[in-house]
Design an enzyme around this catalytic site. Structure first.
Site, PDB file in Angstrom:
ATOM      1  N   TYR A 168       0.848  -1.196   0.000  1.00  0.00           N
ATOM      2  CA  TYR A 168       0.000   0.000   0.000  1.00  0.00           C
ATOM      3  C   TYR A 168       0.885   1.248   0.000  1.00  0.00           C
ATOM      4  O   TYR A 168       1.780   1.366   0.851  1.00  0.00           O
ATOM      5  CB  TYR A 168      -0.944   0.010   1.220  1.00  0.00           C
ATOM      6  N   SER A 169       0.622   2.155  -0.950  1.00  0.00           N
ATOM      7  CA  SER A 169       1.387   3.402  -0.996  1.00  0.00           C
ATOM      8  C   SER A 169       1.093   4.195   0.269  1.00  0.00           C
ATOM      9  O   SER A 169      -0.060   4.276   0.701  1.00  0.00           O
ATOM     10  CB  SER A 169       0.955   4.256  -2.184  1.00  0.00           C
TER      11      SER A 169
ATOM     12  N   CYS B 288       0.168   6.828 -10.874  1.00  0.00           N
ATOM     13  CA  CYS B 288      -0.115   5.873  -9.805  1.00  0.00           C
ATOM     14  C   CYS B 288      -1.605   5.543  -9.788  1.00  0.00           C
ATOM     15  O   CYS B 288      -2.452   6.427  -9.930  1.00  0.00           O
ATOM     16  CB  CYS B 288       0.317   6.447  -8.454  1.00  0.00           C
TER      17      CYS B 288
ATOM     18  N   GLU C  80       3.972   3.738 -10.899  1.00  0.00           N
ATOM     19  CA  GLU C  80       3.684   2.701  -9.907  1.00  0.00           C
ATOM     20  C   GLU C  80       2.201   2.360 -10.022  1.00  0.00           C
ATOM     21  O   GLU C  80       1.351   3.046  -9.469  1.00  0.00           O
ATOM     22  CB  GLU C  80       4.026   3.176  -8.505  1.00  0.00           C
TER      23      GLU C  80
ATOM     24  N   TYR D 264      -0.860  -0.866 -10.197  1.00  0.00           N
ATOM     25  CA  TYR D 264      -1.106  -2.199  -9.635  1.00  0.00           C
ATOM     26  C   TYR D 264      -2.429  -2.775 -10.114  1.00  0.00           C
ATOM     27  O   TYR D 264      -3.211  -2.084 -10.735  1.00  0.00           O
ATOM     28  CB  TYR D 264      -1.067  -2.136  -8.102  1.00  0.00           C
TER      29      TYR D 264
HETATM   30  P1  FAD Z   1      -7.123 -10.288  -2.684  1.00  0.00           P
HETATM   31  O1  FAD Z   1      -7.638 -11.136  -1.583  1.00  0.00           O
HETATM   32  O2  FAD Z   1      -5.659 -10.365  -2.986  1.00  0.00           O
HETATM   33  O3  FAD Z   1      -7.973 -10.444  -3.961  1.00  0.00           O
HETATM   34  C1  FAD Z   1      -7.636  -9.728  -5.155  1.00  0.00           C
HETATM   35  C2  FAD Z   1      -8.895  -9.498  -5.981  1.00  0.00           C
HETATM   36  O4  FAD Z   1      -9.446 -10.715  -6.403  1.00  0.00           O
HETATM   37  C3  FAD Z   1      -9.994  -8.795  -5.201  1.00  0.00           C
HETATM   38  O5  FAD Z   1     -10.560  -7.782  -6.009  1.00  0.00           O
HETATM   39  C4  FAD Z   1     -11.003  -9.902  -4.908  1.00  0.00           C
HETATM   40  O6  FAD Z   1     -12.321  -9.406  -4.780  1.00  0.00           O
HETATM   41  C5  FAD Z   1     -10.829 -10.793  -6.096  1.00  0.00           C
HETATM   42  N1  FAD Z   1     -11.156 -12.212  -5.851  1.00  0.00           N
HETATM   43  C6  FAD Z   1     -11.019 -12.910  -4.709  1.00  0.00           C
HETATM   44  N2  FAD Z   1     -11.417 -14.203  -4.893  1.00  0.00           N
HETATM   45  C7  FAD Z   1     -11.805 -14.318  -6.169  1.00  0.00           C
HETATM   46  C8  FAD Z   1     -12.308 -15.404  -6.967  1.00  0.00           C
HETATM   47  N3  FAD Z   1     -12.485 -16.618  -6.469  1.00  0.00           N
HETATM   48  N4  FAD Z   1     -12.582 -15.138  -8.255  1.00  0.00           N
HETATM   49  C9  FAD Z   1     -12.411 -13.908  -8.775  1.00  0.00           C
HETATM   50  N5  FAD Z   1     -11.942 -12.860  -8.077  1.00  0.00           N
HETATM   51  C10 FAD Z   1     -11.634 -13.056  -6.795  1.00  0.00           C
HETATM   52  N6  FAD Z   1      -4.375  -0.698  -2.944  1.00  0.00           N
HETATM   53  C11 FAD Z   1      -5.015   0.309  -2.303  1.00  0.00           C
HETATM   54  O7  FAD Z   1      -6.202   0.193  -1.974  1.00  0.00           O
HETATM   55  N7  FAD Z   1      -4.348   1.470  -1.987  1.00  0.00           N
HETATM   56  C12 FAD Z   1      -3.030   1.666  -2.295  1.00  0.00           C
HETATM   57  O8  FAD Z   1      -2.474   2.740  -2.012  1.00  0.00           O
HETATM   58  C13 FAD Z   1      -2.346   0.611  -2.961  1.00  0.00           C
HETATM   59  N8  FAD Z   1      -1.041   0.739  -3.291  1.00  0.00           N
HETATM   60  C14 FAD Z   1      -0.398  -0.262  -3.933  1.00  0.00           C
HETATM   61  C15 FAD Z   1       0.960  -0.082  -4.266  1.00  0.00           C
HETATM   62  C16 FAD Z   1       1.626  -1.091  -4.937  1.00  0.00           C
HETATM   63  C17 FAD Z   1       3.089  -0.872  -5.283  1.00  0.00           C
HETATM   64  C18 FAD Z   1       0.952  -2.295  -5.257  1.00  0.00           C
HETATM   65  C19 FAD Z   1       1.682  -3.397  -5.987  1.00  0.00           C
HETATM   66  C20 FAD Z   1      -0.361  -2.467  -4.930  1.00  0.00           C
HETATM   67  C21 FAD Z   1      -1.063  -1.466  -4.259  1.00  0.00           C
HETATM   68  N9  FAD Z   1      -2.421  -1.617  -3.889  1.00  0.00           N
HETATM   69  C22 FAD Z   1      -3.061  -0.591  -3.264  1.00  0.00           C
HETATM   70  C23 FAD Z   1      -3.169  -2.885  -4.144  1.00  0.00           C
HETATM   71  C24 FAD Z   1      -3.061  -3.802  -2.892  1.00  0.00           C
HETATM   72  O9  FAD Z   1      -1.737  -4.242  -2.738  1.00  0.00           O
HETATM   73  C25 FAD Z   1      -3.933  -5.052  -2.995  1.00  0.00           C
HETATM   74  O10 FAD Z   1      -3.652  -5.699  -4.196  1.00  0.00           O
HETATM   75  C26 FAD Z   1      -5.424  -4.788  -2.921  1.00  0.00           C
HETATM   76  O11 FAD Z   1      -5.755  -4.148  -1.686  1.00  0.00           O
HETATM   77  C27 FAD Z   1      -6.236  -6.083  -3.012  1.00  0.00           C
HETATM   78  O12 FAD Z   1      -5.781  -6.955  -2.009  1.00  0.00           O
HETATM   79  P2  FAD Z   1      -6.807  -7.867  -1.173  1.00  0.00           P
HETATM   80  O13 FAD Z   1      -6.001  -8.713  -0.267  1.00  0.00           O
HETATM   81  O14 FAD Z   1      -7.860  -7.024  -0.586  1.00  0.00           O
HETATM   82  O15 FAD Z   1      -7.466  -8.735  -2.310  1.00  0.00           O
END
Ligand code: FAD
Length: 393
Positions: A169-170, A351, A391, A393
């Site tokens: 998360y940024s 971003c 950056e 994602y």
């Molecule tokens: P996950 O559990 O990893 O799931 C990912 C997605 O898949 C979700 O949308 C979920 O609904 C979906 N999913 C789950 N199960 C299924 C299934 N069976 N079939 C289909 N789809 C499914 N995020 C921010 O909100 N703010 C930030 O500032 C931010 N900065 C970032 C910076 C970088 C450098 C990077 C790489 C990423 C950043 N992110 C940011 C994204 C963050 O890291 C996560 O990827 C995001 O919050 C989703 O993670 P999660 O664990 O909630 O979802």
């Protein structure tokens, strides 16, 4: 109306007390209170209850009798609130990036932070939910503007039985944190949900693990954290004349909130030195989905020469061709200025969601073609000069 005169660069932002046309309230004839100064009483410890007067509010002493505030805490709060400059987390010189902390904590040796607060920051008609989350790191996990924190959500991944993997998360605050103590970092997190087109509803079994954990967290929730990480999104502070073009969609705003607070609202050496222009393009669906708009509007009011703020509200505005106003359409309106700035050394940042880049790149390519510029060469030069920061994602 205009803000009160005499506001200096780098001073604190105008508070909610200031409204155009607001008149000062006349003081009533109240008894004078003794003024508290930090060194007036060497061993002062008091209970709020004694000051309030037990007889007037019988419930009061019960409610706060154990709330002791010792003098050291009061002294520290006083000097923090009144200190003139905010520079205790600066490098020497302040723009030197050689000492930037990177990966202080790793997956195998994470830091345990604590949630201070979680606040929904979008309106009722926003698309989805976005929260501002303040995390206490006790000063042990310092970072620079533009870096990210990693969060490992609790539990195991049912697919492999192993602990969940880290999510990045940024960081949305400056290195000083929202409270200027240097002990906190803030995130801007969008709750990931899964919309099942067949069911015509959200499927809670498929919601994002970490973003939901963070948005549902409460004060005191422990967070397993890694980082800080990333050096792609740093501010090039060595030349304080550098123009910045910051392009964000949704939570991609996070690093720029840190940039803008550092360059305009804090009393840091970086803010005092900054003479360039910082230009923010933010794309969201509608005005209820705007992020930190009050903060950016205040900066715009105070620094109209040094800050520019342009919005693309895809569901509320139309572009020149009558279609939805996406971020690339808003940028295209200013394409000449953007190209000119980049030619003069401006840095451009992107971003947000990955999906924003193809539209932006094809817009830039078509503008370059109209200007008879070789797009590939142009881009190569920007990247070579480290003016191009992405950056997504
Ligand atoms: P996950 O559990 O990893 O799931 C990912 C997605 O898949 C979700 O949308 C979920 O609904 C979906 N999913 C789950 N199960 C299924 C299934 N069976 N079939 C289909 N789809 C499914 N995020 C921010 O909100 N703010 C930030 O500032 C931010 N900065 C970032 C910076 C970088 C450098 C990077 C790489 C990423 C950043 N992110 C940011 C994204 C963050 O890291 C996560 O990827 C995001 O919050 C989703 O993670 P999660 O664990 O909630 O979802």
């Amino acid at each position: 109306g205009q803000p009160p005169k005499g506001k200096k660069r780098g001073g604190p932002p105008l508070g909610p007390w200031w409204k155009p046309g607001a008149k000062k309230k006349k003081k009533k004839n109240l008894p004078r209170r003794a003024r508290w100064t930090p060194s007036a009483e060497p061993n002062l410890t008091f209970t709020i209850a004694t000051l309030a007067g037990k007889d007037e509010e019988p419930w009061f002493s019960e409610a706060v009798a154990t709330n002791l505030v010792d003098k050291a805490t009061l002294d520290a709060a006083f000097s923090r609130a009144t200190s003139k400059s905010q520079d205790f987390l600066e490098a020497e010189p302040y723009w030197d990036q050689s000492t930037i902390p990177v990966n202080t904590y790793k997956t195998k040796s994470p830091f345990i932070g604590k949630v201070t607060s979680v606040k929904r920051i979008v309106g009722e008609n926003a698309t989805g939910e976005t929260c501002h989350i303040v995390i206490d790191h006790q000063g042990k996990m310092p970072y620079w503007e533009g870096q990210s924190y990693g969060v490992i959500p609790p539990g195991t991944n049912p697919k492999n039985g192993k602990p969940h993997s880290v999510r990045l998360y940024s960081i949305a605050s400056t290195r000083y944190g929202d409270d200027m103590t240097g002990n906190t970092g803030s995130l801007c997190v969008r709750r990931a949900v899964y919309w099942d087109p067949e069911m015509g509803a959200e499927d809670p079994a498929k919601k994002g693990i970490c973003s939901n954990f963070l948005c549902d967290a409460t004060p005191g929730t422990e967070l397993t954290m890694t980082g800080p990480s990333g050096k792609v999104m740093l501010i090039p502070e060595e030349n304080p004349e550098t123009d910045l073009i910051m392009v964000a969609t949704g939570t991609g705003i996070a690093p720029y909130r840190g940039f803008i607070r550092r360059l305009f609202t804090e009393n840091t050496p970086a803010a005092a030195a900054y003479k360039g222009q910082a230009w923010l393009f933010l794309g969201v669906a509608n005005s209820d989905s705007l992020l930190y708009d009050d903060e950016f509007s205040t900066v715009l009011k105070n620094y109209p020469e040094n800050f520019k703020y342009d919005l693309a509200l895809s569901r509320e505005q139309t572009n020149a061709k009558g279609g939805k106003m996406y971020i690339q359409d808003k940028m295209e309106e200013y394409a000449d200025e953007i190209f000119a700035k980049l030619d003069s050394g401006a840095h451009i940042y992107f971003c947000g969601l990955k999906g924003m880049m193809p539209g932006i790149q094809s817009m830039l390519e078509s503008v370059a073609a109209k200007k008879k510029i070789d797009y590939e060469q142009w881009m190569k030069k920007l990247k070579g000069n480290k003016q191009w920061h992405v950056e997504v994602y």
